[in-house]
Design a protein around this motif. Structure first.
Motif, mmCIF file in Angstrom:
data_model
loop_
_atom_site.group_PDB
_atom_site.id
_atom_site.type_symbol
_atom_site.label_atom_id
_atom_site.label_comp_id
_atom_site.label_asym_id
_atom_site.label_seq_id
_atom_site.Cartn_x
_atom_site.Cartn_y
_atom_site.Cartn_z
ATOM 1 N N ILE A 5 13.929 18.117 -10.288
ATOM 2 C CA ILE A 5 14.701 16.884 -10.509
ATOM 3 C C ILE A 5 13.906 15.684 -10.003
ATOM 4 N N ASP A 6 13.382 15.791 -8.807
ATOM 5 C CA ASP A 6 12.594 14.673 -8.260
ATOM 6 C C ASP A 6 11.681 15.216 -7.167
ATOM 7 N N SER A 7 10.515 14.609 -7.014
ATOM 8 C CA SER A 7 9.608 15.041 -5.934
ATOM 9 C C SER A 7 8.781 13.851 -5.465
ATOM 10 N N ILE A 8 8.332 13.936 -4.217
ATOM 11 C CA ILE A 8 7.443 12.894 -3.687
ATOM 12 C C ILE A 8 6.390 13.563 -2.789
ATOM 13 N N THR A 9 5.273 12.875 -2.623
ATOM 14 C CA THR A 9 4.290 13.276 -1.608
ATOM 15 C C THR A 9 4.039 12.054 -0.735
ATOM 16 N N TYR A 10 3.751 12.277 0.513
ATOM 17 C CA TYR A 10 3.529 11.142 1.416
ATOM 18 C C TYR A 10 2.571 11.547 2.535
ATOM 19 N N LYS A 11 1.904 10.537 3.085
ATOM 20 C CA LYS A 11 0.937 10.752 4.162
ATOM 21 C C LYS A 11 1.715 10.757 5.480
ATOM 22 N N VAL A 12 1.493 11.768 6.290
ATOM 23 C CA VAL A 12 2.285 11.910 7.511
ATOM 24 C C VAL A 12 1.743 11.025 8.647
ATOM 25 N N SER A 13 0.409 10.897 8.693
ATOM 26 C CA SER A 13 -0.169 10.191 9.857
ATOM 27 C C SER A 13 0.215 8.706 9.893
ATOM 28 N N VAL A 14 0.566 8.156 8.731
ATOM 29 C CA VAL A 14 0.912 6.722 8.721
ATOM 30 C C VAL A 14 2.389 6.481 9.083
ATOM 31 N N GLN A 15 3.137 7.558 9.200
ATOM 32 C CA GLN A 15 4.566 7.379 9.491
ATOM 33 C C GLN A 15 4.759 6.945 10.946
ATOM 34 N N MET A 16 5.596 5.950 11.124
ATOM 35 C CA MET A 16 5.878 5.411 12.465
ATOM 36 C C MET A 16 7.335 5.751 12.827
ATOM 37 N N PRO A 17 7.650 5.807 14.125
ATOM 38 C CA PRO A 17 9.045 6.049 14.506
ATOM 39 C C PRO A 17 9.989 4.987 13.932
ATOM 40 N N ASP A 18 11.089 5.429 13.370
ATOM 41 C CA ASP A 18 12.153 4.565 12.807
ATOM 42 C C ASP A 18 11.704 3.731 11.609
ATOM 43 N N MET A 19 10.524 4.080 11.071
ATOM 44 C CA MET A 19 10.074 3.358 9.870
ATOM 45 C C MET A 19 10.293 4.278 8.656
ATOM 46 N N SER A 20 11.216 3.900 7.823
ATOM 47 C CA SER A 20 11.503 4.753 6.664
ATOM 48 C C SER A 20 10.794 4.204 5.430
ATOM 49 N N PHE A 21 10.643 5.055 4.432
ATOM 50 C CA PHE A 21 10.128 4.598 3.140
ATOM 51 C C PHE A 21 11.085 5.069 2.046
ATOM 52 N N GLY A 22 11.101 4.350 0.957
ATOM 53 C CA GLY A 22 12.041 4.730 -0.098
ATOM 54 C C GLY A 22 11.936 3.798 -1.284
ATOM 55 N N ARG A 23 12.984 3.852 -2.126
ATOM 56 C CA ARG A 23 13.011 3.041 -3.351
ATOM 57 C C ARG A 23 14.167 2.057 -3.275
ATOM 58 N N ILE A 24 14.061 0.991 -4.033
ATOM 59 C CA ILE A 24 15.147 0.000 -4.100
ATOM 60 C C ILE A 24 16.071 0.396 -5.261
ATOM 61 N N GLU A 25 17.369 0.461 -4.981
ATOM 62 C CA GLU A 25 18.324 1.000 -5.955
ATOM 63 C C GLU A 25 18.297 0.244 -7.288
ATOM 64 N N GLY A 26 18.192 -1.070 -7.211
ATOM 65 C CA GLY A 26 18.230 -1.875 -8.435
ATOM 66 C C GLY A 26 17.067 -1.593 -9.367
ATOM 67 N N ASP A 27 15.974 -1.010 -8.834
ATOM 68 C CA ASP A 27 14.783 -0.779 -9.656
ATOM 69 C C ASP A 27 14.943 0.408 -10.602
ATOM 70 N N TYR A 28 15.887 1.316 -10.303
ATOM 71 C CA TYR A 28 16.047 2.493 -11.164
ATOM 72 C C TYR A 28 16.415 2.059 -12.589
ATOM 73 N N ALA A 29 17.361 1.129 -12.674
ATOM 74 C CA ALA A 29 17.805 0.681 -14.005
ATOM 75 C C ALA A 29 16.687 -0.053 -14.725
ATOM 76 N N LYS A 30 15.896 -0.834 -13.952
ATOM 77 C CA LYS A 30 14.820 -1.616 -14.575
ATOM 78 C C LYS A 30 13.758 -0.695 -15.171
#
Lengths: 321, 383
Positions: free
Chosen positions: A139-164
């Motif tokens: 259904i959906d998948s992502i890959t991401y770099k772990v070393s760049v992740q910081m505490p309490d820093m999330s990554f994601g998509r903006i909801e309004g962009d799905y329709a666009k």
């Protein structure tokens, strides 16, 4: 032949229904991920862990019971959301939060892996995917770099962009997944775009402060639409007028037949017709009483004659003095 | 605490819950307005079907009470709040439109389709009020909801205001229904002012009889034409045309009867009563409500002006014998059949043999479609 057609229709309906039912799950997206949680939300056990936010981009409720979440590309069925879990339904535009600290027995929403596990892809990369109930269709998948992740820093998509990023080509729906980005703030089970979008009314107030453009546009559309309606029905009116004229056109043969019939009736039944006409005339003139079996003379109560009225026949009683 | 003190305290507590303890001038004013509505409905017979439920609803909504007992229409969980859901969520108006469709005979429009354009011209009232409302400082969404009063269509006004400006819905609904009841009072002087005696005496050709097939085609084609261009008008237009198909198809008489009798009556009762009850003094008596009433009156006036003037202008291009009586111009607003009745009355006043009712019904029903389309446009732009 008819049976075949009905069968084909039923088959196509069944196919469409299957598509519709599957659509709810297919609309699920991995919307936000927080790998290291220092001060973001806790689960029901008070544990701060990495979490995955799923978002329903569709218009139907997505039933995620039985779907699979994994961080291992070679094992799509790593964690199964229990099929009987009633809270695994995600409403349109709704969210589901999954906690990732390898404690799958705690609840249906605790997956069996960590989010900083790079052992499957290597090169400091981690993988995350959601599969449908068959465990085959991604259904959906992502890959991401772990070393760049910081505490309490999330990554994601903006909801309004799905329709666009969704478009259609004929009957096919083509979708380009919006890119993942670092979000300004971790927002578990809430909208990622914390910058408030302007309403259409506010946008109109900026674009058209006096309302003149909307007025001109709307009045033009109203006029155009009703003009089209008028034209269409003028056209159909002309067509039906012609049809009526054709029907009403005199037909000599039929006319002659009617004349003959009338003449025959006149000759044979003239007396009967006269009787019926007289009876009807009297009936509608309210000159007869209504009885279920026939016509009877109506008693004229308001106009008594001297013959009927005893007071006029009898002599007056002598007056005693 | 002695027995007597307990009794006194209980009585005091009871008195604090009564309407007398909680009454304000606002409540009394609104109760007065409600009584006027009931009076006008019963004794003047001005739209009694609307004014009596709304007027009585005003009485219900303005009985003073202590909040917290789930009594008021704005209190969550109260019975009235559940009845009011149909207004808030906007599902009463489409049901009313279903009934209107099932009782409306569109044959006058089908037989003389060019008169439909008068229904379009009268929608100027909506946009005149919209422009004025924006100039007075309302937001575009509020202005759109206020403007629709000019469509002279109560259900459409409620539908649009529930979507664009729920806070103003009570004032807009009451204003729309009040002016609909006052159509004869507002329109007649304007019609007389704008027309000459010669124009008032114009006799129009009798409309042709249209076939049943035409009547069946109308709702289907009408729906497809209007909603493909303005899909946001679908809840209203869809139900209107569906109701009409039930009526004209001839094979769904039971459904048409239910839609045009029992269903529309039930929904009218609920709609009228809850709209009336929504005029609680605390939320209703504001300067904005006064402005809405003024703008509503203005929009009706402009709509009538636009309809009559449009016909006069149109007549300049028509040959003698084909001219349209400008007295049917007022019927472009969608107050069915009151506006058409006004045309008839004024026409008969000047010529006892000039029957304009059937001619006026064409722009009148076109006005229903026109105002629903205009509402759809406003919803599309501002919703």
């Amino acid at each position: 032949m008819k049976k075949k057609i009905v069968g084909l229709i039923l088959l196509s309906v069944a196919f469409c229904c299957q598509h519709v039912f599957a659509q709810g799950v297919k609309d699920i997206r991995i919307n936000e991920v927080l790998v290291y949680n220092d001060s973001s939300c806790t689960d029901n056990f008070g544990v701060r862990s990495g979490w995955i936010e799923l978002y329903n981009t569709g218009k139907a409720t997505a039933k995620l019971g039985g779907c699979y979440i994994t961080n291992d590309p070679s094992n799509p069925k790593k964690y199964r959301i229990p099929k009987s879990e009633v809270n695994a339904n995600v409403a349109p535009g709704g969210y589901m939060l999954l906690y990732a600290y390898n404690e799958p027995t705690r609840s249906a929403f605790h997956v069996s892996f960590f989010l900083d596990d790079t052992s499957f892809l290597g090169n400091d990369m981690a993988f995350l995917a959601i599969y449908d109930q068959s465990g085959i269709e991604l259904i959906d998948s992502i890959t991401y770099k772990v070393s760049v992740q910081m505490p309490d820093m999330s990554f994601g998509r903006i909801e309004g962009d799905y329709a666009k990023d969704k478009g259609t080509f004929g009957n096919l729906i083509i979708e380009r997944r919006p890119p993942m980005q670092i979000l300004p703030k971790a927002t578990p089970a809430a909208v990622n775009n914390i910058v408030e979008e302007k309403t259409r009314s506010e946008l109109q107030a900026e674009r058209d402060p006096h309302g003149v453009v909307i007025t001109i546009t709307s009045m033009s559309v109203v006029f155009f639409l009703l003009f089209v309606v008028a034209m269409v029905f003028m056209g159909t009116g002309k067509y039906f007028k012609k049809q009526n004229k054709k029907k009403e056109a005199p037909q000599p043969v039929a006319k002659a037949a009617v004349a003959e019939t009338v003449a025959a009736v006149d000759a044979d039944n003239s007396e009967e017709l006269a009787a019926i006409a007289t009876a009807l005339h009297l009936y509608y003139g309210d000159l007869h009483e209504e009885e279920p079996t026939g016509f009877y003379p109506h008693r004229v109560a308001n106009h008594p004659s001297a013959w009927e009225n005893k007071s006029l026949i009898f002599k007056k009683s002598p007056i005693r003095k | 605490m002695s027995f007597g003190e307990v009794i006194v305290e209980n009585v005091q507590q009871f008195l604090s819950f009564t309407g007398f303890a909680n009454v304000t001038y606002g409540h009394l004013i609104m109760i007065g307005v409600g009584l006027i509505f009931v009076f006008l409905g019963i004794y003047k017979k001005w739209e009694p079907m609307l004014l009596i439920p709304i007027g009585f609803g005003m009485l219900i909504g303005n009985i003073p009470f202590t909040p917290g007992f789930q009594i008021g229409i704005y209190e969550e969980g109260s019975v009235l709040s559940y009845l009011y859901l149909g207004v808030v969520k906007g599902f009463y108006p489409p049901l009313i439109f279903l009934g209107i469709g099932a009782m409306t005979d569109f044959s006058s429009l089908i037989s003389n389709p060019k008169l439909v354009l008068i229904g379009a011209a009268a929608q100027f009232g909506i946009f005149a009020a919209y422009l004025c409302a924006i100039a007075l400082g309302f937001t575009p969404a509020e202005a759109g909801a206020i403007g629709i009063i000019g469509g002279a269509d109560g259900p459409t006004a409620i539908f649009l205001s529930s979507k664009l400006a729920p806070d103003l819905m009570g004032a807009i609904a009451v204003s729309a229904y009040s002016y609909m009841a006052l159509v004869p009072v507002i329109q007649q002087p304007i019609m007389k002012l704008l027309t000459t005696k010669k124009e008032r005496l114009i006799k129009m050709k009798p409309p042709r009889t249209c076939t049943q097939t035409e009547k069946i085609i109308f709702p289907i084609v009408g729906l497809l034409l209007t909603t493909f261009l303005v899909p946001s008008g679908l809840p209203l237009l869809g139900m209107l045309f569906f109701g009409n198909l039930l009526k004209e198809s001839g094979v769904t008489k039971r459904l048409a009867n239910t839609a045009s009798n029992a269903l529309i009556d039930i929904v009218t009762i609920l709609l009228g009563l809850t709209v009336g009850a929504s005029t609680q003094a605390t939320t209703f008596l504001t300067p904005k409500s006064v402005l809405i009433f003024l703008l509503g009156a203005g929009s009706f006036v402009v709509a009538t002006f636009a309809g009559v003037l449009f016909v006069k202008c149109w007549n300049l291009f028509l040959k003698e014998g084909n001219k349209i009586n400008p007295l049917i111009g007022n019927a472009g607003v969608s107050a069915v059949p009151d506006a058409a009745r006004v045309s008839q009355e004024v026409g008969l006043h000047y010529d006892k043999s000039n029957y304009l009712l059937m001619h006026a019904m064409a722009p009148n029903v076109a006005g229903v479609i026109g105002s629903a389309v205009a509402a759809g446009m406003l919803l599309g732009f501002l919703g």
